[in-house]
Design a protein around this motif. Structure first.
Motif, PDB file in Angstrom:
ATOM      1  N   ALA A  94       6.545   0.401   2.266  1.00  7.80           N
ATOM      2  CA  ALA A  94       5.258  -0.436   1.902  1.00  7.80           C
ATOM      3  C   ALA A  94       4.610  -1.301   2.987  1.00  7.80           C
ATOM      4  O   ALA A  94       3.792  -1.976   2.496  1.00  7.80           O
ATOM      5  CB  ALA A  94       5.222  -1.180   0.517  1.00  7.80           C
ATOM      6  N   ASP A  95       5.155  -1.409   4.178  1.00  7.22           N
ATOM      7  CA  ASP A  95       4.860  -2.634   5.150  1.00  7.22           C
ATOM      8  C   ASP A  95       3.366  -1.792   6.004  1.00  7.22           C
ATOM      9  O   ASP A  95       3.318  -1.930   7.275  1.00  7.22           O
ATOM     10  CB  ASP A  95       5.706  -2.562   6.003  1.00  7.22           C
ATOM     11  N   ASN A  96       2.577  -1.112   5.156  1.00  7.50           N
ATOM     12  CA  ASN A  96       1.504  -0.582   5.909  1.00  7.50           C
ATOM     13  C   ASN A  96       0.470  -1.806   6.507  1.00  7.50           C
ATOM     14  O   ASN A  96       0.126  -2.509   5.378  1.00  7.50           O
ATOM     15  CB  ASN A  96       0.748   0.325   4.974  1.00  7.50           C
ATOM     16  N   LYS A  97       0.188  -1.890   7.618  1.00  5.49           N
ATOM     17  CA  LYS A  97      -0.397  -3.092   8.213  1.00  5.49           C
ATOM     18  C   LYS A  97      -1.633  -3.321   7.480  1.00  5.49           C
ATOM     19  O   LYS A  97      -2.073  -4.278   7.462  1.00  5.49           O
ATOM     20  CB  LYS A  97      -0.511  -3.119   9.608  1.00  5.49           C
ATOM     21  N   LEU A 126       0.969  -1.131   0.011  1.00  3.05           N
ATOM     22  CA  LEU A 126      -0.089  -0.056  -0.028  1.00  3.05           C
ATOM     23  C   LEU A 126       0.945   1.265  -0.131  1.00  3.05           C
ATOM     24  O   LEU A 126       1.743   1.399   0.866  1.00  3.05           O
ATOM     25  CB  LEU A 126      -0.867  -0.076   1.383  1.00  3.05           C
ATOM     26  N   ALA A 127       0.596   2.194  -0.876  1.00  2.00           N
ATOM     27  CA  ALA A 127       1.456   3.403  -0.959  1.00  2.00           C
ATOM     28  C   ALA A 127       0.458   4.407  -0.029  1.00  2.00           C
ATOM     29  O   ALA A 127      -0.479   4.724  -0.328  1.00  2.00           O
ATOM     30  CB  ALA A 127       1.218   4.047  -2.568  1.00  2.00           C
ATOM     31  N   THR A 128       1.157   4.690   1.200  1.00  2.00           N
ATOM     32  CA  THR A 128       0.436   5.545   2.250  1.00  2.00           C
ATOM     33  C   THR A 128       0.532   7.129   1.941  1.00  2.00           C
ATOM     34  O   THR A 128       1.723   7.463   1.531  1.00  2.00           O
ATOM     35  CB  THR A 128       1.311   5.322   3.463  1.00  2.00           C
ATOM     36  N   ARG A 129      -0.245   7.804   1.875  1.00  2.00           N
ATOM     37  CA  ARG A 129      -0.367   9.175   1.559  1.00  2.00           C
ATOM     38  C   ARG A 129       0.414   9.674   2.245  1.00  2.00           C
ATOM     39  O   ARG A 129       0.338   9.992   3.637  1.00  2.00           O
ATOM     40  CB  ARG A 129      -1.823   9.928   1.305  1.00  2.00           C
ATOM     41  N   GLY A 130       1.334  10.654   1.745  1.00  6.08           N
ATOM     42  CA  GLY A 130       2.387  11.386   2.763  1.00  6.08           C
ATOM     43  C   GLY A 130       3.551  10.477   3.475  1.00  6.08           C
ATOM     44  O   GLY A 130       4.261  10.937   4.132  1.00  6.08           O
ATOM     45  N   GLY A 131       3.396   9.248   3.270  1.00  7.31           N
ATOM     46  CA  GLY A 131       4.348   8.312   3.815  1.00  7.31           C
ATOM     47  C   GLY A 131       3.693   7.867   4.917  1.00  7.31           C
ATOM     48  O   GLY A 131       2.821   8.152   5.713  1.00  7.31           O
TER      49      GLY A 131
END
Length: 516
Positions: free
Chosen positions: A508-511, A495-500
């Motif tokens: 990219a390790d957004n749970k 997942l590409a998190t907005r603003g990181g």
């Protein structure tokens, strides 16, 4: 030929993959990131703090669009922005089965006052009031505009029943102490191999994770692409664009391209000549073709560095910053005005005292330094290279033991408060250390933007900070890097998190990617 080899590797890898839904995801990073508690993880880069997020939760979180509720189902600021009322989600439990309540939130902030969380400063939180089991009020010493993103969205909530009474939490390296409310439980950690095994928490309040187990291992940066191509891991990272071309049309390997939230920048030592001389720093800026350096290193489209530090792609960027186009003649003129001339005809300038204009450039072994050396040599600056490893580079930066230092780090995105933390020496990421603005005007602007709850007013302060940085030039961003995450699309989609993630981290390790 290269493409054919890639396809062959893909087929071989696919042959070794079991059919059906995978249950184990194999991720990798370039180094061990320390013991995963808020007190013992490594701050040498962002890998450690991001790994914590699998075990621990925060009050709010981020997805592709920005902040979202997490432990807190709702929140509201007080009219004076000195307090936030959070209402926790119902039915949250710790990994050991005990309930997570508002008392744990209060304990967390109180404990961090005595035992600081290693990634962000929470001293601004002066008190926490528990109204009932699910409602808590967090009080601040003063309004803090980035509170939700950089504190509520970053600080891990920890269990009171585990940490109460522990006076040296940094010394606790016992798996039994790694109790969080997050989607995964740590079941194995081997620091000598950089191995971490996390298993799904069955009673996670947002539903059991889709991936049963996540396993992290260490892979040197230069071998990560091959590791994912050959099926040794399911996701790896590159910082060069050529992987996009290399893997175009691959049957199942995909590339996630992040925002340019990592910066390659030169740090000038402001306490010793010649880097302490503003004309010298301006001359260096004119001497370096930053667009060419970026495109050469990234091997594709790059975002050239802005002297105001904020990337031109960021919504907080202002075009009012001073620009330094590639103009070697102007660089030579500035150096000449500063008293440097080629007095012996060898191509290197000398000062009025006859001393050669020489600087030491400290860096890890990267290709950037060759280009920098050539471009500075072309305007008469002799460069001596000092090659160190990443940990030593960070240490030398923090201690100010350098003349010119080339560093790379994340964080150039998300909330612009990083203009305060980087340049007042308050950032936790060790790779960001080394640049401090001593100007009282700049420090004042940094404080004002942090307190400004009116967005328009805050923007004016942030823009003024960028202009000040571009004039003083304590650092020169060369280019901004995107991270290219190569992943096996049969197993998951990162997942590409907005603003990181957290405060501007392009990992990219957004749970969320493991829950959906």
């Amino acid at each position: 030929m290269m493409r054919a080899a890639v396809v062959l590797l893909a087929v071989l890898a696919a042959a070794g993959t079991a059919a059906g839904q995978p249950t184990v995801l194999r991720l990798t990073w370039w180094t061990d990131v320390g013991f995963p508690t808020p007190f013992a993880f490594s701050t040498l880069g962002p890998g450690g703090v991001v790994r914590l997020t699998l075990v621990y939760d925060t009050l709010v979180w981020k997805d592709e669009r920005g902040l979202i509720p997490w432990l807190a189902q709702t929140w509201r600021p007080s009219p004076d922005a000195r307090a936030y009322v959070f209402t926790l989600h119902d039915g949250i439990t710790w990994h050991d089965g005990r309930p997570l309540t508002a008392h744990d939130v209060r304990f967390s902030f109180e404990y961090y006052r005595r035992h600081p969380f290693r990634w962000v400063d929470t001293q601004l939180v002066t008190g926490v009031e528990v109204r009932d089991r699910r409602t808590v009020v967090v009080r601040l010493a003063e309004p803090f505009a980035p509170f939700l993103e950089t504190i509520a969205g970053v600080v891990p909530i920890i269990p009171e029943h585990v940490w109460r009474g522990i006076e040296r939490p940094e010394r606790v390296h016992d798996l039994a102490a790694v109790v969080g409310s997050g989607p995964y439980r740590l079941v194995e950690y081997r620091p000598e191999a950089g191995l971490y095994r996390f298993v799904a928490f069955d009673r996670y309040f947002r539903g059991r994770p889709r991936i049963d187990e996540i396993r992290y291992t260490v892979t040197p940066a230069e071998r990560q692409v091959l590791a994912v191509q050959t099926g040794q891991v399911d996701q790896a990272m590159a910082t060069t664009y050529d992987v996009v071309r290399l893997l175009a049309g691959h049957p199942y390997l995909r590339v996630l391209e992040t925002e340019p939230l990592s910066v390659a920048r030169l740090l000038f030592n402001l306490d010793q000549a010649p880097t302490s001389l503003r004309p010298f720093r301006h001359a260096v800026a004119y001497a370096l073709d930053r667009a060419r350096i970026g495109e050469t290193i990234v091997r594709g489209p790059a975002v050239p560095g802005s002297a105001g530090v904020v990337p031109p792609t960021d919504p907080w960027y202002t075009a009012r910053v001073r620009a330094y186009p590639y103009e070697p003649a102007r660089a030579r003129a500035l150096l000449r005005e500063a008293g440097f001339e080629d007095r012996d005809g060898d191509g290197v300038l000398e000062g009025r005292d006859g001393a050669r204009l020489q600087v030491e450039l400290t860096s890890t072994p990267v290709r950037d330094v060759d280009l920098i050396e050539q471009m500075l040599r072309a305007v008469g600056i002799d460069v001596r290279l000092r090659t160190v490893d990443a940990a030593m580079r960070a240490q030398l930066g923090a201690e100010g033991r350098f003349q010119l230092l080339l560093t790379f780090h994340t964080g150039s995105g998300g909330d612009p408060d990083y203009l305060r933390t980087w340049f007042t020496g308050r950032d936790a990421n060790q790779f960001a250390a080394g640049s401090v603005m001593r100007s009282p005007t700049y420090v004042r602007l940094a404080q004002l933007q942090a307190r400004a709850v009116d967005p328009a007013q805050r923007r004016r302060y942030v823009e003024a900070m960028q202009v000040a940085l571009s004039e003083a030039l304590p650092t020169l961003p060369l280019y901004y890097r995107r991270f290219y995450w190569i992943y096996d699309s049969r197993k998951f989609t990162p997942l590409a998190t907005r603003g990181g993630l957290l405060n501007g981290i392009p990992l990219a390790d957004n749970k969320l990617a493991f829950l959906r």
